[in-house]
Design a protein around this motif. Structure first.
Motif: not given
Length: 633
Positions: A369-395
């Motif tokens: 599940a954690l590996d899938k989370q990280r893979e998904f992060i780098f599939l998210l189109p840049r310029n559109e979803y960085a806010i969601q990524v930054s919000r979950t960075m600590r976790a």
């Protein structure tokens, strides 16, 4: 006399038409500016073509910026409550409606400014209905302007929000004498929204869940007494009372975040009541529309049942695993993003409640599940979803082991790449920081003693030091990527409230870098906007900069200004300064804003020429790297 009166009528009508035209022009300019922020480039363009295209957009943005500032001076900033006519107030109200649409607002800042003016106008006119309406809209627009972050204990405009909504709710005492049903609806909205004035409700509940709950429940009970009251419903059957009830219950489920770290039976019971209400409501809708219940609703219901003792931890964990495993890596809908970014982090917490044997058994699934989370992060189109990524960075970063250290840089680079102008500036600053650091090592190596823990002046470890200088420059503005709605605002000057938000970017960058163990670079990010002598800049009232990074902060502060002030590609030529003028400013403010030891490097004319050329080449290279269209093959 007849002729003069006729001319006056024509002139007044013309001025009203002009006001409407200017308001519409402003809205049209916003649309045009949004398109210009992301230049339309094609694969195969040469470096020169890319740079010219980016600059054409910058020139047009500058023109729109000036035009919009002029429009706002004419239709808004020059107005006072006393001078505003009824027609102007109506036109401004229509403009505010065009600019504010909750999550899809073209310009929430100007909408807030308009509502603030209209509120004062309503008070001046003694218009109670308009006063109440504008109290609600001031509260809701500043809520969408607000910057909050639980980890950094930031909730910038919470006091203003609370004040607007409390004042609007106070008109409940005059509810029966206010006859307009729409105005009454605004009173109820203000009453329910008073919860947003609770300082600890922005993510600090894990620190003060009980105190936050008591204050929240005072608002909850008072609002529910009204919205469930047969008396009030009979007075105004057109008001969407059931929607208010649903919203209050939905919002109360946010206390699950506090329950994950601190158990409280009373809070668990209240959250369970609300989660069940929301679940039953969504279940009815799902049956009618022939679809499944949303994953967030299912999570809230099952997690609430676990915390209230109605569901075993094994069943909750299985539900979360099923959500994550069923999620599609190439689906960027809101529910799927939530399932793949948040659920793995929830799993990490809830698996800790399992018995030891069960915990070991689910470990492979948890890792997947954690590996899938990280893979998904780098599939998210840049310029559109960085806010969601930054919000979950600590976790996310909390789950990365030391052996995966390289993943930290990938995550930080992803967040940085969300905003092309910021990534260009960051790369230029990184290269300049390295350039100046190398020069200082050559002409004044004693200044670098102690930097990043070096005991002596740099020798064989110079390359390591230069690498640290580069990364310090690269990540110095990382916090801006958590403030995209402000750093991406090119179509007008910033309001004071918006600049207050921008000034938080060093704090956010600090928090993000600290979460991945980059303490020295975090300090560089935190202090790079503070004056050398602490006489200005921000943050200006904090403790002294750590000695281990002081020289790097001094270097970054200089090169940050050097690039930002002279950029003549991504901004208009008219707005950029010459390199010579900027160096003159460095000298003028040496000892106050800038460190004398860094400014002294520019006393050598040959080094100045070399640095000017280096800056130009670095800027061109960085723009091409950031904007070039990559082949998909």
């Amino acid at each position: 006399m007849m002729e003069k009166k006729y001319i006056h009528v024509i002139t007044s009508r013309t001025m009203e038409d002009i006001m409407k035209e200017l308001c519409q022009r402003y809205v049209d300019n916003l649309t045009a500016a949004c398109a210009l922020v992301k230049p339309q480039l094609e694969e195969g363009m040469t470096d020169g073509q890319i740079l010219r295209a980016v600059h054409r957009c910058a020139e047009e943005l500058f023109r729109l910026h000036q035009e919009n500032d002029g429009i706002l001076r004419e239709v808004l900033f020059s107005k006072t409550p006393e001078s505003l006519t009824e027609e102007e107030a109506r036109d401004l109200s229509e403009l505010a409606a065009a600019l504010f649409d909750y999550d899809r607002s073209p310009d929430v800042g100007i909408a807030y400014y308009i509502h603030r003016l209209l509120y004062e106008y309503a008070r001046y006119k003694g218009d109670v209905d308009l006063t109440i309406r504008e109290l609600y809209y001031q509260g809701i627009t500043i809520m969408y302007l607000n910057v909050k972050d639980g980890g950094q204990r930031v909730n910038l405009f919470v006091d203003q929000m609370g004040a607007y909504f409390r004042e609007g709710a106070s008109y409940l005492d005059r509810y029966e004498e206010i006859t307009d049903p729409q105005t009454r609806g605004f009173i109820i909205r203000c009453l329910g929204n008073m919860k947003y004035g609770i300082r600890d409700l922005s993510g600090n509940m894990d620190v003060n869940i009980n105190g936050c709950w008591k204050e929240y429940m005072d608002c909850f009970r008072r609002t529910m007494e009204i919205v469930q009251s047969p008396r009030y419903r009979e007075m105004d059957p057109a008001i969407p009372w059931d929607s208010f009830v649903y919203t209050m219950h939905y919002d109360r489920t946010q206390f699950l975040s506090g329950l994950r770290s601190q158990y409280d039976a009373e809070i668990a019971a209240g959250v369970m009541d609300s989660a069940e209400y929301v679940y039953n409501h969504q279940e009815q809708i799902a049956k009618v529309k022939g679809r499944a219940i949303g994953v967030r609703t299912q999570y809230a219901y099952d997690a609430a049942r676990f915390h209230s003792g109605r569901l075993g931890i094994e069943d909750l964990v299985e539900t979360l695993f099923t959500m994550c495993e069923a999620a599609d890596l190439h689906d960027f809908s809101n529910d799927n993003i939530w399932a793949l970014l948040y659920v793995p982090s929830y799993l990490l917490e809830y698996c800790g409640h399992l018995p030891e044997d069960a915990r070991r058994e689910v470990q492979p699934r948890l890792q997947q599940a954690l590996d899938k989370q990280r893979e998904f992060i780098f599939l998210l189109p840049r310029n559109e979803y960085a806010i969601q990524v930054s919000r979950t960075m600590r976790a996310i970063t909390a789950t990365i082991s030391d052996a995966d250290g390289g993943l930290y840089s990938r995550l930080l680079d992803y967040v940085l790449a969300c905003h092309a102008p910021t990534v260009v500036h960051s790369h230029v600053v990184a290269r300049l920081a390295q350039h100046l650091c190398r020069r200082m090592a050559r002409v004044a190596p004693e200044n670098l003693e102690g930097l990043f823990g070096l005991e002596d002046a740099p020798g064989e470890d110079l390359e390591e030091l230069l690498d640290l200088a580069y990364r310090s420059g690269l990540y110095h503005d990382l916090g801006k990527c958590m403030l995209l709605s402000y750093v991406g605002l090119y179509s007008r000057r910033l309001l004071d409230e918006e600049f207050a938000c921008i000034k938080l970017h060093p704090l956010f960058g600090y928090g993000l870098l600290m979460s991945v163990g980059m303490g020295d670079m975090a300090s560089v990010a935190y202090y790079h906007h503070r004056a050398y002598d602490r006489s200005g800049g921000y943050p200006c009232h904090e403790a002294e900069c750590p000695p281990s990074v002081r020289v790097m902060v001094d270097i970054i502060t200089v090169v940050d200004s050097l690039d930002a002030g002279t950029d003549n590609i991504g901004r208009s030529y008219a707005a950029a300064k010459t390199f010579t003028d900027l160096v003159g400013e460095l000298r003028q403010w040496s000892g106050t804003r800038y460190a004398p030891a860094v400014v002294a490097l520019f006393d050598d004319p040959d080094f100045c020429k070399e640095t000017e050329q280096f800056l130009l080449e670095s800027r061109r290279k960085s723009y091409v790297e950031a904007y070039a269209v990559k082949s998909s093959h």
